[in-house]
Design an enzyme around this catalytic site. Structure first.
Site, PDB file in Angstrom:
ATOM      1  N   TYR A 172      57.215  93.839  92.214  1.00 30.35           N
ATOM      2  CA  TYR A 172      55.861  93.475  91.821  1.00 30.35           C
ATOM      3  C   TYR A 172      54.820  94.171  92.696  1.00 30.35           C
ATOM      4  O   TYR A 172      53.633  94.147  92.383  1.00 30.35           O
ATOM      5  CB  TYR A 172      55.693  91.953  91.886  1.00 30.35           C
ATOM      6  CG  TYR A 172      56.705  91.235  91.021  1.00 30.35           C
ATOM      7  CD1 TYR A 172      56.513  91.109  89.647  1.00 30.35           C
ATOM      8  CD2 TYR A 172      57.894  90.726  91.566  1.00 30.35           C
ATOM      9  CE1 TYR A 172      57.459  90.485  88.849  1.00 30.35           C
ATOM     10  CE2 TYR A 172      58.844  90.105  90.776  1.00 30.35           C
ATOM     11  CZ  TYR A 172      58.621  89.991  89.414  1.00 30.35           C
ATOM     12  OH  TYR A 172      59.570  89.386  88.629  1.00 30.35           O
TER      13      TYR A 172
ATOM     14  N   GLU B  93      82.604  92.478  89.752  1.00 27.31           N
ATOM     15  CA  GLU B  93      81.650  92.405  88.646  1.00 27.31           C
ATOM     16  C   GLU B  93      81.126  93.799  88.296  1.00 27.31           C
ATOM     17  O   GLU B  93      81.043  94.174  87.123  1.00 27.31           O
ATOM     18  CB  GLU B  93      80.479  91.482  89.003  1.00 27.31           C
ATOM     19  CG  GLU B  93      80.804  90.007  89.000  1.00 27.31           C
ATOM     20  CD  GLU B  93      80.742  89.409  87.587  1.00 27.31           C
ATOM     21  OE1 GLU B  93      80.642  90.185  86.611  1.00 27.31           O
ATOM     22  OE2 GLU B  93      80.801  88.179  87.481  1.00 27.31           O
TER      23      GLU B  93
ATOM     24  N   LYS C 201      70.490  92.025  92.370  1.00 24.60           N
ATOM     25  CA  LYS C 201      69.411  91.030  92.359  1.00 24.60           C
ATOM     26  C   LYS C 201      69.894  89.732  92.999  1.00 24.60           C
ATOM     27  O   LYS C 201      70.962  89.242  92.607  1.00 24.60           O
ATOM     28  CB  LYS C 201      68.988  90.785  90.902  1.00 24.60           C
ATOM     29  CG  LYS C 201      67.829  89.822  90.721  1.00 24.60           C
ATOM     30  CD  LYS C 201      67.487  89.664  89.247  1.00 24.60           C
ATOM     31  CE  LYS C 201      66.325  88.702  89.054  1.00 24.60           C
ATOM     32  NZ  LYS C 201      65.983  88.491  87.639  1.00 24.60           N
TER      33      LYS C 201
ATOM     34  N   LYS D  93      74.193  89.737  90.016  1.00 27.81           N
ATOM     35  CA  LYS D  93      73.037  88.839  89.990  1.00 27.81           C
ATOM     36  C   LYS D  93      73.472  87.487  90.530  1.00 27.81           C
ATOM     37  O   LYS D  93      74.316  86.810  89.942  1.00 27.81           O
ATOM     38  CB  LYS D  93      72.497  88.704  88.571  1.00 27.81           C
ATOM     39  CG  LYS D  93      71.264  87.795  88.471  1.00 27.81           C
ATOM     40  CD  LYS D  93      70.756  87.761  87.042  1.00 27.81           C
ATOM     41  CE  LYS D  93      69.540  86.848  86.900  1.00 27.81           C
ATOM     42  NZ  LYS D  93      69.028  86.810  85.517  1.00 27.81           N
TER      43      LYS D  93
END
Length: 328
Positions: A319, A239, A254, A201
């Site tokens: 979305y 990560e 993201k 992220k």
């Protein structure tokens, strides 16, 4: 062999031919629809910077869940807007918190049998300061504390899983949070609940509209001390590797479009289920262009989604999920 014996256009001549040889496919079941749950009843408040996206009370969110199930979407990713906030984010793990209410209500519906209910695990929506962890002040300096935040995140994940979350999704980017969450889930008899880690992220300018939607803008400073530097691909791989080692079952990248190379690098390196989040800024930019007539909405909506899949994402949080499913 070369032209004229080889003619690449032969397989592009008709839609049935194009469909037959299409390499990357997008299906409604690969789309995850985010919902922002707020207190009240009959609330459907449009978010100014995100046309077509709403803050929803639980009863209205149930209608969205039903529509999502009918459209064949893969699931929902839930975010909560509590009635009140404090420095310790107590609303995040409140057994009667807004997310817990929504999860229990959704789990009791027929739609829940067709959808994966994912619960975002973070503190920023619930803290008065808007940061994703515990804040301590030393003189004039503020520090977002890593280790003291882990217990709160784990407590939140357990509370959400108890309420009915099929998947818990930590998005805070604190070091060690996956292991802390896995340990607490297992200790509570919730060893079957998967963890979808926002493993990569980045600190991005494209989160702006989300912060309006979730009322989660930091009251001071920024999140660059815990979210990743956008210049670092190798660090992103570390990560992800660390989160998988701590017990993550899936990973989420993201944002999506500005980081397609990171998605591709992760796909080539890690053989685990992987999603990508087409974030609020990506959505809002396209909506602004649609409203001005600069882009053809359907094609410009679908092309980035195919691009994210082509880069290697197994599923996409977007979305556009409902609109894309209707096209598909």
């Amino acid at each position: 062999m070369d032209f004229p014996l080889i003619r690449m256009r032969r397989m592009r001549r008709t839609e049935p031919l194009r469909s037959l040889v299409r390499e990357t496919r997008l299906e409604p079941g690969q789309l995850i629809y985010p919902l922002f749950i707020c207190p009240g009843e009959g609330v459907r408040k449009e978010i100014g910077s995100m046309p077509g996206v709403f803050n929803l009370s639980v009863d209205e969110a149930l209608k969205e869940a039903e529509e999502a199930a009918q459209l064949g979407l893969g699931g929902l990713l839930l975010f909560g807007l509590p009635e009140s906030k404090d420095e310790e984010a107590t609303g995040a793990w409140d057994e009667n918190g807004i997310m817990q209410q929504a999860l229990r209500a959704m789990k009791a519906t027929a739609a829940a049998k067709k959808l994966v209910l994912m619960a975002d695990v973070c503190l920023c929506e619930y803290t008065s300061h808007g940061h994703c962890g515990v804040v301590r002040k030393s003189g004039e300096e503020y520090e977002i504390e890593n280790d003291s935040s882990l217990a709160l995140l784990a407590k939140t994940a357990v509370s959400l899983a108890r309420a009915g979350a099929d998947v818990v999704a930590p998005s805070d980017m604190m070091d060690g949070r996956v292991e802390a969450i896995r340990d607490e889930l297992d200790a509570d008899g919730l060893e079957q609940v998967p963890i979808l880690s926002y493993a990569s992220k980045f600190a991005s300018a494209f989160y702006g509209p989300f912060r309006e939607a979730a009322d989660s803008a930091p009251q001071f400073g920024d999140r660059r001390s815990y979210q990743m530097d956008g210049a670092n691909v190798r660090e992103a791989m570390r990560e992800i590797e660390l989160d998988l080692g701590e017990g993550a079952d899936m990973i989420l990248m993201k944002p999506a479009m500005p980081y397609l190379d990171v998605i591709r690098a992760a796909r080539d390196r890690f053989d685990v289920p992987m999603g990508a989040y087409q974030v609020s800024g990506e959505y809002s930019m396209l909506q602004a262009a649609f409203q001005r007539g600069w882009l053809e909405p359907q094609r410009a909506m679908m092309e980035p989604l195919i691009g994210i899949r082509r880069a290697g994402a197994d599923f996409i949080v977007t979305y556009f999920a409902k609109d894309a499913a209707k096209v598909l």
